[in-house]
Design a protein around this motif. Structure first.
Motif, PDB file in Angstrom:
ATOM      1  N   TYR A 183       0.856  -1.188   0.000  1.00  0.00           N
ATOM      2  CA  TYR A 183       0.000   0.000   0.000  1.00  0.00           C
ATOM      3  C   TYR A 183       0.890   1.235   0.000  1.00  0.00           C
ATOM      4  O   TYR A 183       1.979   1.233   0.581  1.00  0.00           O
ATOM      5  CB  TYR A 183      -0.909   0.018   1.225  1.00  0.00           C
ATOM      6  CG  TYR A 183      -1.851  -1.156   1.322  1.00  0.00           C
ATOM      7  CD1 TYR A 183      -2.299  -1.834   0.204  1.00  0.00           C
ATOM      8  CD2 TYR A 183      -2.306  -1.595   2.554  1.00  0.00           C
ATOM      9  CE1 TYR A 183      -3.168  -2.901   0.298  1.00  0.00           C
ATOM     10  CE2 TYR A 183      -3.177  -2.661   2.668  1.00  0.00           C
ATOM     11  CZ  TYR A 183      -3.607  -3.318   1.536  1.00  0.00           C
ATOM     12  OH  TYR A 183      -4.470  -4.374   1.633  1.00  0.00           O
ATOM     13  N   TYR A 184       0.406   2.301  -0.635  1.00  0.00           N
ATOM     14  CA  TYR A 184       1.156   3.546  -0.764  1.00  0.00           C
ATOM     15  C   TYR A 184       0.463   4.674  -0.005  1.00  0.00           C
ATOM     16  O   TYR A 184      -0.766   4.783  -0.021  1.00  0.00           O
ATOM     17  CB  TYR A 184       1.257   3.965  -2.241  1.00  0.00           C
ATOM     18  CG  TYR A 184       1.820   2.899  -3.134  1.00  0.00           C
ATOM     19  CD1 TYR A 184       3.188   2.761  -3.291  1.00  0.00           C
ATOM     20  CD2 TYR A 184       0.985   2.030  -3.826  1.00  0.00           C
ATOM     21  CE1 TYR A 184       3.715   1.777  -4.109  1.00  0.00           C
ATOM     22  CE2 TYR A 184       1.501   1.042  -4.654  1.00  0.00           C
ATOM     23  CZ  TYR A 184       2.863   0.922  -4.792  1.00  0.00           C
ATOM     24  OH  TYR A 184       3.377  -0.053  -5.603  1.00  0.00           O
ATOM     25  N   ASN A 185       1.264   5.525   0.620  1.00  0.00           N
ATOM     26  CA  ASN A 185       0.768   6.735   1.285  1.00  0.00           C
ATOM     27  C   ASN A 185      -0.440   6.459   2.175  1.00  0.00           C
ATOM     28  O   ASN A 185      -1.508   7.037   1.989  1.00  0.00           O
ATOM     29  CB  ASN A 185       0.450   7.816   0.242  1.00  0.00           C
ATOM     30  CG  ASN A 185       1.691   8.197  -0.537  1.00  0.00           C
ATOM     31  OD1 ASN A 185       2.771   8.336   0.017  1.00  0.00           O
ATOM     32  ND2 ASN A 185       1.548   8.344  -1.842  1.00  0.00           N
ATOM     33  N   VAL A 186      -0.237   5.592   3.144  1.00  0.00           N
ATOM     34  CA  VAL A 186      -1.294   5.194   4.067  1.00  0.00           C
ATOM     35  C   VAL A 186      -1.250   6.074   5.309  1.00  0.00           C
ATOM     36  O   VAL A 186      -0.184   6.259   5.903  1.00  0.00           O
ATOM     37  CB  VAL A 186      -1.118   3.708   4.476  1.00  0.00           C
ATOM     38  CG1 VAL A 186      -2.153   3.300   5.492  1.00  0.00           C
ATOM     39  CG2 VAL A 186      -1.158   2.815   3.252  1.00  0.00           C
ATOM     40  N   SER A 187      -2.400   6.587   5.713  1.00  0.00           N
ATOM     41  CA  SER A 187      -2.513   7.361   6.952  1.00  0.00           C
ATOM     42  C   SER A 187      -3.219   6.509   7.998  1.00  0.00           C
ATOM     43  O   SER A 187      -4.310   5.996   7.740  1.00  0.00           O
ATOM     44  CB  SER A 187      -3.297   8.645   6.715  1.00  0.00           C
ATOM     45  OG  SER A 187      -2.580   9.501   5.862  1.00  0.00           O
TER      46      SER A 187
END
Length: 137
Positions: free
Chosen positions: A106-110
């Motif tokens: 997963y990319y750019n997970v907050s």
């Protein structure tokens, strides 16, 4: 519970260019860091193939094919320990029904106040599918 099994030291991802995206060893370290910070609440899981429905597991009444107990970098590879694998899935792996793996990144997970550039979401056990990362043992 003796019905749950463990497999340690499985190569699940590698630095390199895969499906048009390039990953460095620094990116692998970011995945390890994200795992350490989130695995108590958002633990990556094992699944059979990339199918989101997981029909075989549902048919057998299994909630997951297992869980990722730890990840770490070894050279240019991301390595994982698979834990809490149901006996039926473990036996399929031993019989080589699932010979390859494929990491879902997963990319750019907050998550709450933290943001992670890369995060391991799941590892798919592959039977008749071809993995995107071709240099894993």
């Amino acid at each position: 519970m003796d019905e749950l099994k463990t497999i340690e030291g499985v190569e699940i991802f590698s630095a390199g260019t895969w499906n048009g995206d390039t990953y460095t060893t620094t990116d692998l370290d970011l995945m390890v860091e994200a795992f350490k910070k989130t695995s108590d609440t958002v633990r990556p899981f094992l699944k059979l193939g990339h199918d989101d429905e997981q029909k075989l597991l549902q048919k057998e009444g299994l909630p997951a094919a297992g869980w990722i107990g730890n990840i770490y970098r070894k050279g240019d590879k991301l390595v994982a320990d698979f834990v809490d694998i149901p006996k039926a899935v473990y036996e399929l792996i031993l019989k080589k029904a699932y010979r390859k793996v494929s990491a879902e990144i997963y990319y750019n997970v907050s998550i709450l106040k933290d943001k992670f550039q890369y995060m391991l979401g799941a590892v798919a056990l592959l039977g008749a599918e071809t993995p995107g990362v071709m240099n894993l043992k």
